[in-house]
Design a protein around this motif. Structure first.
Motif, short mmCIF file in Angstrom:
data_model
loop_
_atom_site.label_atom_id
_atom_site.label_comp_id
_atom_site.label_asym_id
_atom_site.label_seq_id
_atom_site.Cartn_x
_atom_site.Cartn_y
_atom_site.Cartn_z
N GLY A 141 0.82 -1.19 0.00
CA GLY A 141 0.00 0.00 0.00
C GLY A 141 0.86 1.24 0.00
O GLY A 141 2.08 1.18 -0.08
N ARG A 169 -2.43 4.65 3.54
CA ARG A 169 -3.56 4.74 2.64
C ARG A 169 -3.79 3.38 1.98
O ARG A 169 -2.98 2.93 1.18
CB ARG A 169 -3.31 5.82 1.58
CG ARG A 169 -3.26 7.22 2.18
CD ARG A 169 -3.09 8.29 1.10
NE ARG A 169 -1.87 8.17 0.32
CZ ARG A 169 -0.69 8.69 0.67
NH1 ARG A 169 -0.57 9.34 1.80
NH2 ARG A 169 0.35 8.57 -0.11
N SER A 170 -4.89 2.74 2.36
CA SER A 170 -5.27 1.42 1.81
C SER A 170 -4.13 0.42 1.92
O SER A 170 -3.73 -0.23 0.95
CB SER A 170 -5.71 1.55 0.34
OG SER A 170 -6.85 2.39 0.27
N ASP A 172 -2.38 -3.04 3.31
CA ASP A 172 -2.67 -4.42 3.72
C ASP A 172 -1.43 -4.99 4.41
O ASP A 172 -0.32 -4.82 3.92
CB ASP A 172 -3.01 -5.29 2.51
CG ASP A 172 -4.26 -4.82 1.78
OD1 ASP A 172 -5.19 -4.32 2.45
OD2 ASP A 172 -4.30 -4.94 0.54
N ASP A 184 -6.91 -3.01 4.18
CA ASP A 184 -7.45 -1.69 3.92
C ASP A 184 -7.31 -0.75 5.12
O ASP A 184 -8.28 -0.13 5.57
CB ASP A 184 -8.91 -1.78 3.47
CG ASP A 184 -9.36 -0.52 2.76
OD1 ASP A 184 -8.51 0.17 2.17
OD2 ASP A 184 -10.57 -0.22 2.81
N ASN A 186 -6.26 2.61 6.88
CA ASN A 186 -6.10 4.03 6.60
C ASN A 186 -5.95 4.74 7.94
O ASN A 186 -6.72 4.49 8.85
CB ASN A 186 -7.32 4.60 5.86
CG ASN A 186 -7.46 4.02 4.48
OD1 ASN A 186 -6.74 4.41 3.58
ND2 ASN A 186 -8.35 3.05 4.32
#
Length: 190
Positions: A141, A169-170, A172, A184, A186
């Motif tokens: 990510g 940000r997003s 894994d 996911d 954030n």
């Protein structure tokens, strides 16, 4: 300049090109008359490779400005690379602290792949600070990282202070060997 600061400069600066430089000396030429003189030096540089610490990878392809003002030393760059991470800037300040020696302060920022950043952490003394907690993590990510380091050169790594903000940000994460997956993500890690 304190011996620890001179030693750091000798070992840290690896290679590069000086594009412009200037030198200014005002006052006494006698070695023992330090308080009666001022010395200043500047250089615009490019393609600089620098190793801030023997346990860290080199920062490469730096372009910017180096300043020496009496016993204070500054390096400011516009960009560079450390391992696979593009750096937006690096600021390095080396200055005397009364009765303590020389302080080194570094700051940088990067928008990078979180996996590349974690790989860098695992190759540096930062992994010791986390007791290798992230050694077996896989991460994917984007991250935006702001990093600040402070260290007393006479004390070395034991005096290291790390200030980091990572915006995920997003992202894994896969933690091995427990086989834990978190997806996911954030947020901000400080």
């Amino acid at each position: 300049m304190h011996p620890s600061a001179k030693n750091w400069l000798k070992t840290a600066l690896r290679s590069g090109d000086l594009d412009d430089l200037g030198f200014l000396w005002r006052g006494s030429l006698r070695f023992d008359q330090r308080e009666h003189r001022t010395m200043q030096f500047f250089a615009n540089f490019s393609n600089l490779n620098i190793k801030f610490n023997s346990n860290w990878p080199e920062a490469k392809e730096l372009s910017g400005l180096v300043l020496l003002d009496d016993r204070e030393f500054s390096i400011w760059t516009d960009n560079g690379i450390m391992e696979n991470i593009g750096l937006d800037f690096i600021s390095a300040e080396l200055f005397p602290v009364p009765s303590e020696g020389y302080q080194l302060e570094l700051a940088t920022h990067s928008d990078t792949d979180a996996g590349d950043f974690l790989s860098l952490v695992n190759q540096t003394p930062l992994s010791d600070l986390s007791r290798d907690a992230f050694r077996y993590w896989g991460i994917e990510g984007a991250t935006s990282l702001t990093l600040g380091l402070q260290m007393d050169l006479s004390e070395g790594f034991n005096s290291l202070i790390v200030d980091a903000d990572a915006v995920l940000r997003s992202v894994d994460i896969h933690v091995r060997p427990e086989n834990i997956e978190i997806g996911d993500i954030n947020g901000i890690i400080r």
